[in-house]
Scaffold this active site. Structure first.
Site, mmCIF file in Angstrom:
data_model
loop_
_atom_site.group_PDB
_atom_site.id
_atom_site.type_symbol
_atom_site.label_atom_id
_atom_site.label_comp_id
_atom_site.label_asym_id
_atom_site.label_seq_id
_atom_site.Cartn_x
_atom_site.Cartn_y
_atom_site.Cartn_z
ATOM 1 N N GLU A 122 0.772 -1.313 0.032
ATOM 2 C CA GLU A 122 -0.002 -0.304 -0.025
ATOM 3 C C GLU A 122 1.081 1.327 -0.082
ATOM 4 O OE1 GLU A 122 -2.714 0.503 3.188
ATOM 5 O OE2 GLU A 122 -3.597 2.384 2.343
ATOM 6 N N GLY A 262 3.425 2.309 10.483
ATOM 7 C CA GLY A 262 3.331 1.626 11.732
ATOM 8 C C GLY A 262 3.131 0.309 11.445
ATOM 9 N N GLU A 265 -2.009 -3.895 6.767
ATOM 10 C CA GLU A 265 -3.284 -4.936 7.325
ATOM 11 C C GLU A 265 -3.339 -6.093 6.185
ATOM 12 O OE1 GLU A 265 -3.844 -1.377 6.592
ATOM 13 O OE2 GLU A 265 -5.298 -1.320 4.934
ATOM 14 N N ASN A 266 -2.351 -6.356 5.355
ATOM 15 C CA ASN A 266 -2.400 -7.390 4.358
ATOM 16 C C ASN A 266 -3.309 -8.316 4.744
ATOM 17 O OD1 ASN A 266 -0.118 -6.134 3.389
ATOM 18 N ND2 ASN A 266 1.073 -6.895 5.028
ATOM 19 N N HIS A 298 -6.250 -1.968 15.369
ATOM 20 C CA HIS A 298 -6.320 -1.085 14.073
ATOM 21 C C HIS A 298 -6.210 -2.159 12.825
ATOM 22 C CE1 HIS A 298 -6.275 2.431 11.318
ATOM 23 N NE2 HIS A 298 -5.480 1.537 10.631
ATOM 24 N N GLU A 299 -5.210 -2.656 12.733
ATOM 25 C CA GLU A 299 -4.871 -3.515 11.301
ATOM 26 C C GLU A 299 -5.712 -5.025 11.523
ATOM 27 O OE1 GLU A 299 -2.977 -2.059 9.541
ATOM 28 O OE2 GLU A 299 -2.083 -0.785 11.142
ATOM 29 N N GLU A 321 -9.806 4.080 6.139
ATOM 30 C CA GLU A 321 -8.861 4.420 7.189
ATOM 31 C C GLU A 321 -9.528 5.339 8.325
ATOM 32 O OE1 GLU A 321 -6.122 3.313 7.846
ATOM 33 O OE2 GLU A 321 -5.704 2.519 5.902
HETATM 34 N N1 BAL Z 1 -3.303 0.842 5.748
HETATM 35 C C1 BAL Z 1 -2.051 1.495 6.218
HETATM 36 C C2 BAL Z 1 -1.494 1.158 7.334
HETATM 37 C C3 BAL Z 1 -2.488 1.348 8.378
HETATM 38 O O1 BAL Z 1 -3.619 1.775 8.115
HETATM 39 O O2 BAL Z 1 -2.157 1.197 9.433
HETATM 40 ZN ZN ZN Z 2 -5.340 1.665 8.706
#
Ligand code: BAL
Ligand code: ZN
Length: 892
Positions: A122, A262, A265-266, A298-299, A321
């Site tokens: 990403e 940081g 989220e694969n 979050h992920e 997001e």
């Molecule tokens: N999708 C990028 C990383 C994140 O949202 O934590």
């Molecule tokens: Zn995210």
């Protein structure tokens, strides 16, 4: 560089149904083979198929098994174009490429980190792996075969389920992975290396047993217990609150030292910057523990909000997001203190988002254009906080149940689709039959609305009126703005400080009955009035409770009203807010005194107000710690016509010292009463206790009184966890001198073997406000633990580069008084670094150059110095698109 516009979005001419990838990983090169089943969107289409590709060596292209010759396709530095394709319902495309992960310091695509292979795709990293339609609305089912040397890379991971694995000749082995869910390529992931796993299981509420694995180098495994706890808590929370269950039998997390963001989220293979996975009481602080909880959550939450339903195009980034940041904020609130979490999130919004929205990089929640998508990932953890506020407003307006109905409908309508912010809006609206008026403006207008509120009480009519006016300042490309829908949660306090039960409010010709202590006013016009009836005495209004909208508020409340709210408001967030508004007003006045060489004096009522909060044993301890913390220098500068870093710095220091001096007895009592020799526990009461004690200790140490310095030294020596030890170190590091130097050296000696702790040591020094700190930071660049200056080492040993750039360079820019030093030394330092860093890692360089973006806010001398650095950067050879976008927009 080319600018890309939302208005130019068109559907793809071709869809990809299945993608079979095969990686042959090697030390010098990696061969990537892809086999894609392609189908035209319109049957019989003769459109060319344009594939993205960057830094790739094309080995071969085949269509339906037939090798294409050079004239059959067009290749440039960014694309592979296939002009004539079979007019069939579907056909097979095969492409082989060669790539060089060991040379990839951009950390975008496939690269090596501490000897292991890993990926970051990403937003647009997949095009550095193979030629592909690298856009999120291409959703396909993937398989991935990974082959590598078995002894060097015993663990081979990719998305989905492991289908088969085995040994092959030459000491190599392979693993075949299959992901049953359609996904965009930005969610693809691969990891290969020497890793060990902490294993656990989670049984979903429908009875699926999910195997959980957190992968790190074997020696770090003991530090993954908190990450595993966080993951299981997040899985349970998503079921309880949103009814969302995990959808595969395996969930992997990998921690790597080099990562631009940081975490990522694969699908089923989250990859994390190790600082957001590894924690032990001795090597991580409460803040680290809390960040790990939030980011693991979050992920994981992205599995539904982002992965199962993704974005149609990158302009819709906030769809996933904003929503997922909101979800992780709610998760952390439920796991700790809601008020304290809200205060922390609003502070971040004020420190990072509002200034950005007032500068050259201002963009709406859904931007209209970009040059480099990476530039929208504006922090390595914190970003999209405005988008999260927009999602929060839906919840405020609809209530928890209504919000949940909207989420349910969103998944019912859009599972496994790539959709837009309007689709989310429509689901919220339709599930609740809601009238959202002009709410959509939040997505398309940049800038922070300024809301002015005027109040008046009519004793005869027993009415209380609130008049609102809203204005959004001009931003680049948007000189004028429309009114937007601002939900204002309001309560009215009587003279005893109790909430008045509201009975009705008159607005726009209609009388609405209410029967509660707070209500939501729907402010949708540039100017409008709300009149509460049956109000027996002049109330004190508590406005925007819980920070109900991401706006700047200007009220006509007097200082007495604000002190009253600080003492009595039933909305704890607004108690804190009242203290902050008072502090900002008071500090701004002192800044003006300082600038005019008038003596500084602190209002005794302010000291008294904070003193009462400090000794109120009914309050949460972390809340008290937040309430006695002054607004940051950036926040004060943000309110000035011409930002004056020296004056703001001097004033903040003065106020801190005055408070410390006047409240020292109470502060000392707090330190003494909040020590603990018990083993470290990560829970709210213990964190709150430590936060309060350490805030008090920092205040006392700022006085430079030998007895308090002794106290801080003794706290440093007797600490049983890093939270307390580091807080004592930071307290001591405020004051230049031998004690500071000795204790910093002692800390480094103790922790030099742990790069994450050393990183904090760098950050503490680089962000210091001690005079002339640029020279110290330059020395730190030559420190053996930092190696940006040595490009060879930087490439071979990224571990100590990228993470530390954030700490050392980013930290330095976060100290206004040194970064904005009037002699230009801070600007020159950053300018030189950006040019060097851009050659190694453009994404990180562009985040660093952003520190210049608000140069026009300063005096003429500083403007000239900062502008010269931006111009120097713009003239650098081979400037990346990332840095070009930020630097050129800053200069415009
Ligand atoms: N999708 C990028 C990383 C994140 O949202 O934590
Ligand atoms: Zn995210």
């Amino acid at each position: 560089p080319k600018e890309i516009f939302l208005k130019d979005y068109t559907k793809p001419d071709y869809y990809f149904e299945t993608v079979d990838l095969s990686f042959s990983l090697g030390e010098e090169k990696t061969i990537v083979s892809s086999l894609i089943k392609v189908s035209p969107r319109v049957k019989g289409s003769s459109a060319p198929l344009v594939l993205n590709g960057h830094d790739l060596k094309l080995l071969s292209v085949k269509v339906e098994g037939k090798l294409l010759k050079e004239g059959d396709y067009k290749l440039d530095s960014r694309h592979l174009t296939l002009p004539s394709l079979p007019a069939k319902e579907s056909f097979v495309l095969e492409i082989d490429t060669e790539i060089y992960p060991h040379k990839n310091t951009s950390l975008d695509g496939l690269y090596k980190s501490s000897g292991n292979f890993c990926t970051q795709c990403e937003a647009e990293g997949f095009r550095k792996i193979t030629f592909y339609q690298d856009r999120p609305d291409i959703m396909a089912k993937y398989t991935c075969r990974v082959e590598a040397d078995k002894s060097l890379y015993p663990v081979l991971l990719s998305n989905g389920n492991l289908i088969s694995q085995g040994d092959i000749e030459g000491g190599r082995h392979f693993a075949l992975w299959e992901d049953p869910f359609k996904k965009p390529c930005y969610l693809f992931a691969l990891v290969a290396g020497q890793l060990a796993s902490r294993d656990d299981t989670f049984t979903t509420r429908s009875g699926r047993e999910v195997s959980l694995k957190i992968w790190t180098p074997a020696e770090d495994l003991p530090k993954t217990a908190h990450a595993m706890y966080s993951l299981k808590a997040a899985m349970k929370w998503d079921e309880d609150v949103f009814g969302l269950e995990y959808d595969l039998d395996l969930f992997n997390i990998v921690a790597v030292p080099d990562f631009n963001m940081g975490a990522m989220e694969n699908k089923s293979l989250n990859i994390f910057n190790s600082k957001l996975v590894l924690a032990s009481p001795e090597t991580a602080t409460d803040a680290d523990y809390a960040a790990i909880l939030g980011v693991i959550g979050h992920e994981y939450f992205h599995n539904w909000t982002g992965n199962r339903v993704t974005c149609r195009d990158w302009f819709q980034l906030s769809l996933k997001e904003g929503l997922t940041v909101f979800r992780d904020q709610e998760f952390s609130s439920d796991m700790g203190s809601r008020t304290v979490k809200r205060i922390a999130d609003v502070s971040k919004l004020r420190i990072y988002q509002f200034p950005q929205d007032a500068g050259p990089m201002a963009h709406p929640v859904r931007p209209h254009s970009y040059i480099k998508m990476d530039n929208f990932y504006t922090g390595n953890i914190v970003f999209q906080s405005n988008g999260a506020e927009v999602v929060r407003m839906y919840k405020t307006l609809l209530g928890s149940e209504g919000f949940r109905k909207g989420i349910d409908l969103y998944f019912q309508r859009h599972d496994e689709q790539a959709v837009t912010c309007e689709d989310f809006f429509a689901a919220m609206r339709d599930a609740n039959n809601a009238d959202f008026a002009n709410f959509l403006q939040w997505y398309s207008q940049a800038g922070t609305p300024v809301v002015k509120v005027a109040s008046s009480y009519n004793a005869e009519a027993r009415t209380f009126s609130l008049k609102f006016s809203q204005e959004i300042p001009p931003t680049p490309g948007q000189p004028t703005k429309e009114a937007t829908f601002i939900p204002v949660v309001v309560g009215l306090l009587d003279s005893n400080g109790k909430d008045i039960t509201l009975s009705s409010v008159y607005h726009d010709g209609t009388l609405q009955t209410i029967s509660s202590s707070s209500t939501i006013l729907r402010v949708t016009k540039k100017e409008e009035e709300f009149v509460f009836s049956d109000i027996a005495e002049r109330p004190v209004p508590s406005l925007f409770r819980g920070f109900s909208a991401p706006v700047r508020v200007e009220t006509d409340l007097s200082d007495d009203d604000l002190f009253f709210l600080l003492a009595h408001d039933s909305d704890e967030f607004n108690r804190w807010e009242a203290g902050q508004v008072l502090a900002r007003k008071l500090m701004l006045n002192l800044v003006s005194d300082f600038q005019q060489n008038r003596p500084l004096a602190l209002n005794p009522k302010f000291i008294q107000g904070l003193g009462s909060v400090l000794s109120d044993s009914t309050l949460d301890k972390e809340f008290i710690a937040k309430a006695i913390t002054l607004p940051g220098e950036g926040e004060i500068m943000d309110m000035m016509a011409v930002a004056d870093p020296d004056a703001v710095h001097a004033v903040r220091k003065f106020v801190r010292k005055q408070l410390a001096s006047e409240l020292k007895t109470e502060l000392l009592k707090i330190v003494e009463n909040n020590r603990s020799t018990e083993a470290y526990v990560f829970d709210h009461p213990n964190m709150a206790r430590r936060a309060l004690k350490n805030t008090a200790l920092a205040y006392l140490t700022s006085l430079e009184d030998p007895s308090y310095v002794e106290l801080a030294l003794s706290e440093y020596k007797s600490a049983t966890n890093l939270t307390d030890q580091f807080a004592a170190l930071a307290a001591l590091a405020q004051n230049p001198g031998k004690t500071r130097d000795d204790v910093l050296a002692d800390f480094y000696n103790k922790w030099q073997g742990d790069y994450l702790v050393v990183n904090k040591w760098f950050l503490l020094q680089s962000s210091s406000d001690i005079p002339g700190n640029v020279e110290n930071v330059k020395k730190l660049l030559d420190h053996p633990a930092f190696d940006l200056r040595n490009p060879n080492k930087a490439i071979l040993c990224l571990q100590t580069t990228i993470i530390q750039v954030y700490s050392l360079i980013g930290g330095f820019c976060g100290s206004p008084v040194n970064f904005h030093a009037k002699d230009g030394s801070g600007y020159k330092f950053l300018g030189d670094i950006v040019v060097q860093l851009d050659k190694i890692n453009p994404q990180v360089a562009s985040r660093m150059v952003s520190a210049f973006s608000r140069w026009k806010r300063y005096d003429e001398t500083r403007q000239a110095l900062a502008k010269a650095q931006l111009e120097m950067i713009m003239s650098a050879n081979g400037l990346s698109e990332n840095v070009f976008e930020i630097a050129s927009k800053s200069l415009a």
